[in-house]
Structures are given as structure tokens and as C-alpha cells.
Design a protein around this motif. Structure first.
Motif, PDB file in Angstrom:
ATOM      1  N   UNK A  38       0.832  -1.188   0.000  1.00  0.00           N
ATOM      2  CA  UNK A  38       0.000   0.000   0.000  1.00  0.00           C
ATOM      3  C   UNK A  38       0.873   1.247   0.000  1.00  0.00           C
ATOM      4  N   UNK A  39       0.263   2.358  -0.392  1.00  0.00           N
ATOM      5  CA  UNK A  39       1.022   3.589  -0.565  1.00  0.00           C
ATOM      6  C   UNK A  39       0.087   4.783  -0.521  1.00  0.00           C
ATOM      7  N   UNK A  40       0.668   5.948  -0.385  1.00  0.00           N
ATOM      8  CA  UNK A  40      -0.084   7.187  -0.495  1.00  0.00           C
ATOM      9  C   UNK A  40       0.717   8.130  -1.383  1.00  0.00           C
ATOM     10  N   UNK A  41       0.043   8.724  -2.364  1.00  0.00           N
ATOM     11  CA  UNK A  41       0.693   9.648  -3.287  1.00  0.00           C
ATOM     12  C   UNK A  41       0.101  11.042  -3.144  1.00  0.00           C
ATOM     13  N   UNK A  42       0.958  12.058  -3.090  1.00  0.00           N
ATOM     14  CA  UNK A  42       0.504  13.419  -2.850  1.00  0.00           C
ATOM     15  C   UNK A  42       1.134  14.386  -3.842  1.00  0.00           C
ATOM     16  N   UNK A  43       0.313  15.231  -4.411  1.00  0.00           N
ATOM     17  CA  UNK A  43       0.820  16.403  -5.106  1.00  0.00           C
ATOM     18  C   UNK A  43       0.555  17.598  -4.207  1.00  0.00           C
ATOM     19  N   UNK A  44       1.604  18.285  -3.786  1.00  0.00           N
ATOM     20  CA  UNK A  44       1.498  19.428  -2.895  1.00  0.00           C
ATOM     21  C   UNK A  44       1.500  20.684  -3.752  1.00  0.00           C
ATOM     22  N   UNK A  45       0.409  21.447  -3.689  1.00  0.00           N
ATOM     23  CA  UNK A  45       0.197  22.511  -4.669  1.00  0.00           C
ATOM     24  C   UNK A  45      -0.282  23.790  -4.010  1.00  0.00           C
TER      25      UNK A  45
ATOM     26  N   UNK B 111      -6.632  10.803   4.749  1.00  0.00           N
ATOM     27  CA  UNK B 111      -6.321  10.922   3.328  1.00  0.00           C
ATOM     28  C   UNK B 111      -6.317   9.516   2.721  1.00  0.00           C
ATOM     29  N   UNK B 112      -7.013   9.302   1.630  1.00  0.00           N
ATOM     30  CA  UNK B 112      -7.125   7.945   1.075  1.00  0.00           C
ATOM     31  C   UNK B 112      -5.789   7.398   0.611  1.00  0.00           C
ATOM     32  N   UNK B 113      -5.647   6.090   0.701  1.00  0.00           N
ATOM     33  CA  UNK B 113      -4.425   5.421   0.290  1.00  0.00           C
ATOM     34  C   UNK B 113      -4.603   4.798  -1.090  1.00  0.00           C
ATOM     35  N   UNK B 114      -3.479   4.341  -1.645  1.00  0.00           N
ATOM     36  CA  UNK B 114      -3.440   3.657  -2.935  1.00  0.00           C
ATOM     37  C   UNK B 114      -3.994   4.520  -4.070  1.00  0.00           C
ATOM     38  N   UNK B 115      -3.730   5.788  -3.996  1.00  0.00           N
ATOM     39  CA  UNK B 115      -4.102   6.721  -5.058  1.00  0.00           C
ATOM     40  C   UNK B 115      -3.347   8.027  -4.834  1.00  0.00           C
ATOM     41  N   UNK B 116      -3.378   8.884  -5.848  1.00  0.00           N
ATOM     42  CA  UNK B 116      -2.779  10.199  -5.736  1.00  0.00           C
ATOM     43  C   UNK B 116      -3.845  11.224  -5.351  1.00  0.00           C
ATOM     44  N   UNK B 117      -3.478  12.110  -4.442  1.00  0.00           N
ATOM     45  CA  UNK B 117      -4.353  13.173  -3.979  1.00  0.00           C
ATOM     46  C   UNK B 117      -3.602  14.493  -4.070  1.00  0.00           C
ATOM     47  N   UNK B 118      -4.273  15.521  -4.525  1.00  0.00           N
ATOM     48  CA  UNK B 118      -3.691  16.855  -4.543  1.00  0.00           C
ATOM     49  C   UNK B 118      -4.135  17.621  -3.306  1.00  0.00           C
ATOM     50  N   UNK B 119      -3.181  18.085  -2.525  1.00  0.00           N
ATOM     51  CA  UNK B 119      -3.447  18.921  -1.360  1.00  0.00           C
ATOM     52  C   UNK B 119      -3.057  20.348  -1.720  1.00  0.00           C
ATOM     53  N   UNK B 120      -4.021  21.246  -1.641  1.00  0.00           N
ATOM     54  CA  UNK B 120      -3.801  22.640  -2.033  1.00  0.00           C
ATOM     55  C   UNK B 120      -3.645  23.491  -0.784  1.00  0.00           C
ATOM     56  N   UNK B 121      -2.619  24.316  -0.758  1.00  0.00           N
ATOM     57  CA  UNK B 121      -2.367  25.179   0.390  1.00  0.00           C
ATOM     58  C   UNK B 121      -3.597  26.035   0.698  1.00  0.00           C
ATOM     59  N   UNK B 122      -3.978  26.041   1.971  1.00  0.00           N
ATOM     60  CA  UNK B 122      -5.123  26.829   2.401  1.00  0.00           C
ATOM     61  C   UNK B 122      -6.458  26.143   2.295  1.00  0.00           C
ATOM     62  N   UNK B 123      -6.485  24.859   1.885  1.00  0.00           N
ATOM     63  CA  UNK B 123      -7.762  24.170   1.657  1.00  0.00           C
ATOM     64  C   UNK B 123      -8.129  23.194   2.766  1.00  0.00           C
ATOM     65  N   UNK B 124      -7.357  23.139   3.847  1.00  0.00           N
ATOM     66  CA  UNK B 124      -7.652  22.143   4.884  1.00  0.00           C
ATOM     67  C   UNK B 124      -8.822  22.553   5.758  1.00  0.00           C
ATOM     68  N   UNK B 125      -9.207  23.807   5.714  1.00  0.00           N
ATOM     69  CA  UNK B 125     -10.305  24.281   6.572  1.00  0.00           C
ATOM     70  C   UNK B 125     -11.594  24.397   5.773  1.00  0.00           C
TER      71      UNK B 125
END
Length: 567
Positions: free
Chosen positions: A473-480, A553-567
Motif C-alpha cells: 500500500x502507498x499514499x501519493x501526494x501532489x502538494x500545490x 487521506x485515502x491510500x493507494x491513489x494520488x491526492x492533490x493537497x492545495x495550500x489553504x484548503x484544509x479548513x
């Protein structure tokens, strides 16, 4: 808490992590160059005159130039070093990744040469490449280093590029190899470090001879090193050369590799430079636009015996899961590669020998390298591509026209501070002999493991597909970050991410495109989870120092995390 997802990977369901390449033997990596359609051969132009630059290139760049969610490839080309003035150069090539995901989940990587349509026209004798969105328009740009004038290709966001090196003020001349885009002043705009190597022209080429009296390629000490350059982004499409005002002008060596990371944990990006035959340098960010060279004081400039080595490839990563950035540097045959372990404050201890890396690497001249979790067990392994500078007599006796070939190496992290070289057990690609130089690391088929594109000197480029990592298993992130005034995002190079799981160590990674040798890597973060299936918490420290956290955050896929979007 909101989570945005990458275009090609859906948020619902489970991604099937399979490949169109069947691997009955269980090899970790397989050579799929022919199947992908990537047909490229580097030309070094060798004529028997032992021109030194012939044996240094080429680099490779992996970047998503068309924003379709998969990695495209730029391959650097050489040419002739004694061509008549004005003679056409072969030029580097850009290949679009036309990734196909079949109905059964199998993935086929297909490359299409789009160089002519892209508008990329490289001149001079190419060396390496760096990738980053320097103008903050949401499209990744390309910087190409050379023996001669460097070039900056601005991505116009329509599939084409325009050359802006002179207009932007970064068309350095001389001989540069590795470069890195880095936001060293945390203003949200990528600056540019350009590592320069030696002062060399055909007229300066010096005859050098080995112990047998045979003509050989010279050692770097025969030529004077060139000062490297630091360019500050003016936020208007141009740069200012701040090499002097930053403090970097006073000390320099023949730079071949560069990696950028926060080595002392103060939240500001530092730079580590691998020099060929001279002390490596650690430029510690003083948080006021200047840097202080701390290589010797930090313990990361020379070997444990106090000797400068022929540093070439380099990468930073937290291989021991203690929350700081450690260093791996490739060197010349007979020297052994270096593992520098960080104490968290930017002070390093050489542990190559106890880690099992010195003896295994002594016969090899390493160039491209990276920390990567090849099997997604959560621990960072290390891979090197190799090829000597001086001829190997056994190969020469077979009639090999370029008797510099060596095999690649993959070192598996055992999780206890030691590494095990897998050798041919990891696949036939680790038994094949090549003159390896640049290597770019990234997930070509978006199946959750790290693949490799290798640039071979005077030889064919290789596509090495990872067929092992996706079994875990893995977690992939694009930090944007958001692009002001546009419905687009840009990669946030330098962002650090913590993967937090109950009952397991926190794993730290960073978004970066630099490292290796003369190459640009996948800027996404890929973290192996082994057999764990619970979605982790993800804490991101953005380049400006702000911190955000996402839960589940879901695993086994790529997710884009955008600065300022956690709230």
C-alpha cells in the motif's frame, strides 16, 4: 477537511495498481523501453581526441508539461565538440506520455516524440535539465544546461514552449551540469541555482596519460573550476544574479550534483553541492538572502578519513525515519559512495561503511542516484546508475568502442541502518552494462511506485518500470498552491509532509524535483505504507512556514493537497 484529487486518479473506489508489463520472474524493475516507444540515443561526438565533456552527459527530466496527470520526458542531447561554427546540433527531445489505463486496470506507458510541435530547440552541447514553474502560471518550465549557453524554456500552457534564457537573465555561459529550482527566500517564487563545472574549450584540451602511457581522459584538477550561480526570481519573468550578495561567490568547486532541503530544521531551504575532486559544500540559509558555507563544519564535505572525493550524483532523504534529511553521494571507482547521517541540526556523520555501502560501491563510478522506496515497505532504498571515466581493460579487449560500462545497483534498506545490495536478483537490468549518467525518478504509470528513466552516455535511454512497489500500500501526494487569477495550481517545491499513523513511526518526505545527477525528478511525494490499510493523517509544512493537516487521506491513489484548503 477538504481533499482535492488529481485528474487521472478518481477519489472513489480503489485504484488497481497493476501494469501492462507481466513480470513472471518477480524482478523489481524491468526494461520496457521498446514497449513504450521511447527511442532515443545519446551522441557524445567522440573522435578519439579525449575531449573531457564527451563522458559527462546526459541528464533526463521528468515533468508533466501538459498538465494531464502523467509524467512526460525530456532527454538531453550532445553532439559534436569539434563541429564547424554554425553547424546544426541534434538537440534534445521531448516525449509526451500517453498513458493508457485499460479496462482490466492494466497500465500501458506510451511515449510520443512531440519535440518539433513543442517549439523546444536546444543549441550547444547539452548536459542536464531542471524543471519548475518559475513564472507561477501553473505550467512547469524547463531549464537546460550545456557546454555553452544555457536555455530556459517557458511553458506557454498550450503544449508549446518559448526560449527565454536571455530575456530572463539566466542564459549562463561556460560549462554547467546540474541546476535546481528552489524558493530559498520563501516568497512563493522559484529561484534558480546553476552548478558550474570546469573551464574547458577544445583549444584548452590537455593530453593526459595513464600509468601504461596510454592516452586517457584528464582528471578534473587539470582544469580550473567555474563559479556557480544563484539567480533570484524578480516575480516578473526575470531573474537577478545574486551570487555575490548571497555570499556564494567566494567559495566554489567543480559542481556536478545539487540537492536542496532544510538540513538544519529551521524551516528554510539549504543547498548541498557535490564537487568533483574537491570538498563538497553545504550552503546553510541565513534567512536574510545570504548563505553560509558549512560543509566542513557539518561533517558532510569529505570522507570519514578527511579526503575530498569525486562527488557526482547526490540526493537528500530521511532514510532512517528520524525526521531529518540525510545525504547520499556517488563517487569515483575506488572511493566508495558516501552516506552522511544527519543529527537533526545539520551536523552529519559518515556511516557508509557500517551501513554496508562502502565495500559494495568501491568498484563503481556512480552518477544518477536517488532515495526511493522501491518496494513501498516504508523505508527509503537507494539506486545508482554507473559508468566509469577511465577505460576498463577487460571491456576494451572485447572491442567495445566505449569501454566504460558498469552495471546499476539497488540497495535495499533493511530498516536497521543497514543496506543489502540486491544485484541481479532485482532484475536483469541490474546485470546489464551501460555508461550510466543521468537518472530521473518518478511514477510513469501512476500505479504507486517509483520508475526510472536512465540517460546513457553515447547510448540508448532506458525506461525501467517498477513492478514490485505496487504490491504494497502507498499514499501519493501532489502538494500545490493556487495560481492567483487562474483556475490552476502549481507545485510547491520544498514543502515537507509528515505521514502520521497510529502505532507506526511518522514518515517525512518533501516535494522536490532536484537531486540525482543533471536530472529532474517527479515532484510528487510517494510514501510506502507496507501492509497498512488505515488512511493516515497528513501534515504539510508549506515553503512559507505555514502548517496544515488533513485527516483520513485515502491510500493507494494520488491526492492533490492545495495550500489553504484544509479548513
Amino acid at each position: 477537511m477538504s481533499v482535492a484529487c488529481l485528474v487521472l486518479v478518481r477519489c472513489g473506489g480503489t485504484q488497481t495498481a497493476t501494469s501492462g508489463i507481466r513480470n513472471a520472474r518477480g524482478d523489481w524493475f524491468v526494461d520496457v523501453t521498446a514497449q513504450t516507444g521511447l527511442s532515443f540515443t545519446h551522441v557524445n561526438g567522440m573522435t578519439g581526441q579525449f575531449f573531457y565533456p564527451e563522458i559527462i552527459a546526459p541528464g533526463v527530466a521528468l515533468f508533466d508539461y501538459d498538465n494531464d496527470g502523467d509524467l512526460d520526458v525530456f532527454l538531453v542531447q550532445g553532439g559534436s565538440l569539434d563541429a564547424a561554427p554554425g553547424a546544426p546540433a541534434p538537440g534534445g527531445r521531448l516525449y509526451r506520455n500517453d498513458l493508457e489505463i485499460r479496462a482490466d486496470g492494466a497500465r500501458d506507458v506510451r511515449f510520443t516524440d512531440v519535440t518539433d510541435a513543442s517549439g523546444i530547440r536546444t543549441g550547444g552541447y547539452g548536459m542536464g535539465a531542471a524543471a519548475g514553474d518559475y513564472d507561477n502560471d501553473g505550467c512547469v518550465d524547463l531549464y537546460v544546461t550545456a557546454l555553452g549557453r544555457n536555455q530556459l524554456f517557458r511553458n506557454k500552457c498550450d503544449g508549446t514552449f518559448e526560449e527565454q534564457g536571455a530575456a530572463a537573465g539566466v542564459n549562463d555561459s561556460g560549462w554547467s551540469v546540474s541546476a535546481a529550482f528552489v524558493d530559498y527566500d520563501r516568497d512563493g517564487w522559484l529561484d534558480l541555482y546553476v552548478g558550474h563545472y570546469l573551464t574547458w574549450t577544445p583549444s584548452l584540451n590537455t593530453p593526459c596519460y595513464g600509468p601504461s602511457g596510454r592516452r586517457v581522459y584528464c582528471a578534473p584538477k587539470v582544469y580550473a573550476p567555474q563559479p556557480s550561480r544563484l539567480h533570484h526570481n524578480n516575480r516578473d519573468g526575470t531573474f537577478t544574479d545574486v551570487t555575490v550578495t548571497s555570499g556564494m561567490a567566494g567559495r566554489f568547486g567543480p559542481a556536478l550534483g545539487v540537492t536542496t532541503a532544510d538540513f538544519n530544521g529551521d524551516g528554510w531551504i539549504d543547498m548541498y553541492v557535490a564537487n568533483d575532486g574537491q570538498e563538497n559544500q553545504l550552503w546553510v540559509n541565513q534567512r536574510n538572502g545570504t548563505f553560509k558555507e558549512m560543509g566542513l563544519l557539518s561533517g558532510a564535505a569529505v570522507s570519514e578519513r578527511g579526503r575530498a572525493k569525486a562527488g557526482m550524483g547526490v540526493d537528500a532523504g530521511d532514510f532512517d525515519d528520524d525526521g531529518d534529511e540525510d545525504l547520499f553521494v556517488t563517487n569515483l571507482s575506488g572511493e566508495g559512495h558516501d552516506l552522511y547521517v544527519n543529527d537533526g541540526n545539520g551536523v552529519f556523520e559518515s556511516r557508509s561503511a557500517p551501513a554496508g555501502l562502502t565495500f559494495s560501491t568501491l568498484p563503481f563510478t556512480g552518477f544518477g542516484t536517488a532515495w526511493l522506496d522501491a518496494d513501498n515497505d516504508g523505508w527509503l532504498d537507494v539506486l545508482t546508475v554507473n559508468g566509469t571515466i577511465q577505460r576498463i581493460d577487460a571491456l576494451a579487449r572485447t572491442g567495445d568502442p566505449l569501454p566504460l560500462r558498469q552495471r546499476k545497483q539497488l540497495f535495499h534498506n533493511l530498516g536497521n541502518g543497514h543496506f543489502d545490495e540486491l544485484g541481479a536478483a532485482a532484475g536483469d537490468v541490474f546485470a546489464r552494462l551501460d555508461v550510466g549518467r543521468g537518472a530521473a525518478f518518478g511514477d510513469l504509470d501512476n500505479d504507486g511506485d517509483t520508475d526510472v528513466i536512465v540517460g546513457n552516455n553515447n547510448g540508448a535511454a532506458q525506461v525501467l518500470l517498477n513492478t514490485t512497489g505496487a504490491r504494497n500500500h502507498w499514499i501519493g501526494l501532489r502538494l500545490a498552491g493556487r495560481v492567483p487569477g487562474r483556475d490552476a495550481t502549481r507545485d510547491m517545491l520544498g514543502a515537507r509532509v509528515a505521514i502520521i499513523r497510529s502505532g507506526s513511526p511518522t514518515r517525512w518526505r518533501r516535494a522536490r524535483a532536484d537531486g540525482s545527477f543533471a536530472s529532474a525528478n517527479d515532484s510528487r511525494v510517494l510514501v510506502g505504507l507496507g501492509g497498512a490499510t488505515a488512511p493516515p493523517r497528513v501534515r504539510v509544512t508549506w515553503p512559507d512556514g505555514t502548517v496544515e493537516e488533513w485527516r483520513d487521506v485515502p491510500i493507494d491513489r494520488y491526492t492533490t493537497l492545495v495550500a489553504g484548503s484544509s479548513r
